[in-house]
Design an enzyme around this catalytic site. Sequence first.
Site, PDB file in Angstrom:
ATOM      1  N   GLU A 101      42.136  39.446  44.243  1.00 13.98           N
ATOM      2  CA  GLU A 101      42.727  38.738  43.100  1.00 13.98           C
ATOM      3  C   GLU A 101      42.574  39.548  41.815  1.00 13.98           C
ATOM      4  O   GLU A 101      42.361  39.002  40.734  1.00 13.98           O
ATOM      5  CB  GLU A 101      42.022  37.387  42.958  1.00 13.98           C
ATOM      6  CG  GLU A 101      42.888  36.232  42.592  1.00 13.98           C
ATOM      7  CD  GLU A 101      44.295  36.301  43.121  1.00 13.98           C
ATOM      8  OE1 GLU A 101      44.480  36.129  44.335  1.00 13.98           O
ATOM      9  OE2 GLU A 101      45.206  36.541  42.324  1.00 13.98           O
TER      10      GLU A 101
HETATM   11  C1  LIG Z   1      39.937  40.091  52.414  1.00 13.15           C
HETATM   12  C2  LIG Z   1      41.037  40.452  51.472  1.00 13.15           C
HETATM   13  C3  LIG Z   1      42.016  39.515  51.160  1.00 13.15           C
HETATM   14  C4  LIG Z   1      43.075  39.845  50.309  1.00 13.15           C
HETATM   15  N1  LIG Z   1      44.085  38.944  50.086  1.00 13.15           N
HETATM   16  C5  LIG Z   1      45.212  39.353  49.446  1.00 13.15           C
HETATM   17  C6  LIG Z   1      46.373  38.529  49.392  1.00 13.15           C
HETATM   18  O1  LIG Z   1      46.378  37.386  49.876  1.00 13.15           O
HETATM   19  N2  LIG Z   1      47.481  39.013  48.803  1.00 13.15           N
HETATM   20  C7  LIG Z   1      47.530  40.263  48.252  1.00 13.15           C
HETATM   21  O2  LIG Z   1      48.578  40.647  47.749  1.00 13.15           O
HETATM   22  N3  LIG Z   1      46.438  41.066  48.273  1.00 13.15           N
HETATM   23  C8  LIG Z   1      45.290  40.652  48.858  1.00 13.15           C
HETATM   24  N4  LIG Z   1      44.192  41.471  48.913  1.00 13.15           N
HETATM   25  C9  LIG Z   1      44.240  42.756  48.257  1.00 13.15           C
HETATM   26  C10 LIG Z   1      43.333  42.824  47.035  1.00 13.15           C
HETATM   27  O3  LIG Z   1      43.859  42.037  46.008  1.00 13.15           O
HETATM   28  C11 LIG Z   1      43.160  44.306  46.682  1.00 13.15           C
HETATM   29  O4  LIG Z   1      42.321  44.857  47.672  1.00 13.15           O
HETATM   30  C12 LIG Z   1      42.588  44.509  45.309  1.00 13.15           C
HETATM   31  O5  LIG Z   1      43.500  44.099  44.329  1.00 13.15           O
HETATM   32  C13 LIG Z   1      42.221  45.950  45.047  1.00 13.15           C
HETATM   33  O6  LIG Z   1      43.211  46.846  45.449  1.00 13.15           O
HETATM   34  P1  LIG Z   1      42.819  48.059  46.409  1.00 13.15           P
HETATM   35  O7  LIG Z   1      42.089  47.516  47.569  1.00 13.15           O
HETATM   36  O8  LIG Z   1      44.021  48.867  46.670  1.00 13.15           O
HETATM   37  O9  LIG Z   1      41.783  48.914  45.579  1.00 13.15           O
HETATM   38  P2  LIG Z   1      42.143  50.033  44.507  1.00 13.15           P
HETATM   39  O10 LIG Z   1      43.217  49.563  43.607  1.00 13.15           O
HETATM   40  O11 LIG Z   1      42.323  51.321  45.212  1.00 13.15           O
HETATM   41  O12 LIG Z   1      40.801  50.082  43.666  1.00 13.15           O
HETATM   42  C14 LIG Z   1      39.631  50.803  44.064  1.00 13.15           C
HETATM   43  C15 LIG Z   1      38.648  50.824  42.921  1.00 13.15           C
HETATM   44  O13 LIG Z   1      39.234  51.461  41.782  1.00 13.15           O
HETATM   45  C16 LIG Z   1      39.254  50.611  40.655  1.00 13.15           C
HETATM   46  N5  LIG Z   1      40.505  50.806  39.934  1.00 13.15           N
HETATM   47  C17 LIG Z   1      41.747  50.964  40.445  1.00 13.15           C
HETATM   48  N6  LIG Z   1      42.635  51.113  39.444  1.00 13.15           N
HETATM   49  C18 LIG Z   1      41.961  51.027  38.288  1.00 13.15           C
HETATM   50  C19 LIG Z   1      42.309  51.109  36.902  1.00 13.15           C
HETATM   51  N7  LIG Z   1      43.567  51.264  36.511  1.00 13.15           N
HETATM   52  N8  LIG Z   1      41.326  50.993  35.977  1.00 13.15           N
HETATM   53  C20 LIG Z   1      40.057  50.814  36.341  1.00 13.15           C
HETATM   54  N9  LIG Z   1      39.661  50.738  37.646  1.00 13.15           N
HETATM   55  C21 LIG Z   1      40.588  50.844  38.591  1.00 13.15           C
HETATM   56  C22 LIG Z   1      39.138  49.196  41.216  1.00 13.15           C
HETATM   57  O14 LIG Z   1      38.556  48.304  40.289  1.00 13.15           O
HETATM   58  C23 LIG Z   1      38.254  49.418  42.445  1.00 13.15           C
HETATM   59  O15 LIG Z   1      36.913  49.402  42.084  1.00 13.15           O
HETATM   60  C24 LIG Z   1      43.111  41.136  49.724  1.00 13.15           C
HETATM   61  C25 LIG Z   1      42.104  42.064  50.010  1.00 13.15           C
HETATM   62  C26 LIG Z   1      41.100  41.748  50.888  1.00 13.15           C
HETATM   63  C27 LIG Z   1      40.078  42.796  51.224  1.00 13.15           C
END
Ligand SMILES: Cc1cc2nc3c(=O)[nH]c(=O)nc-3n(C[C@H](O)[C@H](O)[C@H](O)COP(=O)(O)OP(=O)(O)OC[C@H]3O[C@@H](n4cnc5c(N)ncnc54)[C@H](O)[C@@H]3O)c2cc1C
Length: 566
Positions: free
Chosen positions: A425
């Site tokens: 989220e």
């Molecule tokens: C169990 C689970 C359920 C989920 N459910 C849903 C769902 O129902 N629908 C949906 O659409 N998604 C869902 N997600 C996805 C979830 O919202 C994302 O995993 C989350 O938003 C982070 O994206 P990412 O995993 O690609 O991490 P990344 O974006 O790669 O981030 C990795 C790290 O880098 C940091 N970071 C990245 N960009 C920036 C920035 N610009 N500035 C500062 N820090 C940054 C982040 O804070 C994090 O610490 C789910 C994920 C999981 C694991």
Amino acid sequence: MTYSPPVEEQRFLLRHVVRIDELAGHNLFAEATPDLVDAIVAGAGDFAAGIFAPLNRTGDAIGAKWTPDGVILPTGFREAYRAYVEGGWNTLAGPADFGGQGLPLSLATVVMEDLGSANMGFSLVMMLSPGAVESLIHHGSPELQEAWLPKLVTGEWTGTMNLTEPQAGSDVGALKTRAEPTGDGSYRIKGQKIFITFGDHDLTDNIVHLVLARLPDAPRSTKGISLFLVPKMLPDGQANDLRCVSIEHKLGIHAAPTCVMSYGDGDECVGWLIGEENKGMAAMFTMMNNARLYVGLQGVSIAERAMQQAIAYARERVQGSREGRPARIVEHPDVRRMLLRMKALTQAARALAYYTSGQIDRGNVGDEAAKTRADLLTPLVKAYGTDVGVEVTSLALQVHGGMGYVEETGAAQHYRDARISPIYEGTNGIQAADLVGRKIGLEGGEVLARLIAQMRAEAGDETRLMYLVNDCEAAGWSILGAGMDDRLAASYAFLAMLATAVSGWLMARQLAALDGYDGNPAFAQMKRAAARYYLDQIVPETQGKFAAAMATADILYSVPEEAFAA
Ligand SMILES: Cc1cc2nc3c(=O)[nH]c(=O)nc-3n(C[C@H](O)[C@H](O)[C@H](O)COP(=O)(O)OP(=O)(O)OC[C@H]3O[C@@H](n4cnc5c(N)ncnc54)[C@H](O)[C@@H]3O)c2cc1C
């Protein structure tokens, strides 16, 4: 160990933090009479404890399973979900025009808290649908509303939220899923989404997916994203061209299937536009804001559940001695420290979440200042609530000693379940970026200024809190005047400070409300102790973050990237 709903605490907060009687004074919420509020709080607790909590271990141990015919939940989950729908729990804050009861969101917040405490993984399916409803109400056409809202409101169908793709996580603008207009008002959707919570399941006959996609030739970035309603089953009863390809194996929330979703393998996936073309982010934000409040609340839910278990364990486990006789660990000062810290953090994060939902309610009856305050507070609820969830579940595990680390007691499950909440989220880092990038600048800083002024006016006797409020003001203005890198470098520290200040102010408000309280004396004693601990020990601790909130990004970029790997 089962779940015991904190009914007294919930009622106290609705009365003194949300001030629900003021809300009931408004026509829209006239039905939220004290008797009804009390009945809902008691009923929700009984329901969650009686029907959802017994499935918590099964959800963890067996979990959701992928099969070629779809995802299935363990035995008992379908029946529990049916009981939830038949009990009308999903309709509470739903729109009256579409079968909802139109009660305040702050009341639905209590229900959601109970469900999350009872069974966090399962509660996710209940948590996502209200966001889909909100999105459709604010952005959907009358035809879409007519067709899809009634069963989403009752819970006969569930909603999902599809943003994430392998290359598009925090950076939603990088998504590639495509939508082609067909000329008959519908669109063909094609692409793959990952991590979709409850993207498939066997609880209901239909699932309404809200999917972000790009139209042909749409501008790059978030400006070229549109939102589509893509049902699992089409109105004519045919299955849509979409499927859950697989589900993830993960640390916790095993009852919640995390799905890889494929749309349009056969080029036949039908969807309908919600809102305007290329305005999908606005529609999705309506959904996400709701979900962010509820995810923050999940931190509170899981903290409450873990804490209850730790308290019960601490009162049984005999270890060491006190005054020459064998002692239970609850008698040792350091265990008391952990228990009181858990109480204080959980109560404070709950107060912040409830207060914010009360502000949303006020916004819904036309109070613009409350609406913008809720906008400012939403990233605080999400990030602080979930950080508290992780800290409290970790402390609860610690109270169990080695028995916490083994799975037998169940303490480990709460810790594993809690850990996702700071990630999904919008990660907590993204919440902090939202706070310093957009929210503190609302109305040129006036929204923050009004909050600071109210906290200062009401918390005058609490010296430590006043120091923190002053620091929040100084850091807030310094951040507002800084360049973006410096703002972002300071963001997390500032978020923790502001969240603690607001929570501290709300704890002080509760302390004051105890003066006229004539209910359960044990509740009052604990409330007083938890509030004092929060104001005297946690508030000054957070003040220590001031240096970080005032620092620039220089230290972070003072070393080349390679040095991190040296
Ligand atoms: C169990 C689970 C359920 C989920 N459910 C849903 C769902 O129902 N629908 C949906 O659409 N998604 C869902 N997600 C996805 C979830 O919202 C994302 O995993 C989350 O938003 C982070 O994206 P990412 O995993 O690609 O991490 P990344 O974006 O790669 O981030 C990795 C790290 O880098 C940091 N970071 C990245 N960009 C920036 C920035 N610009 N500035 C500062 N820090 C940054 C982040 O804070 C994090 O610490 C789910 C994920 C999981 C694991």
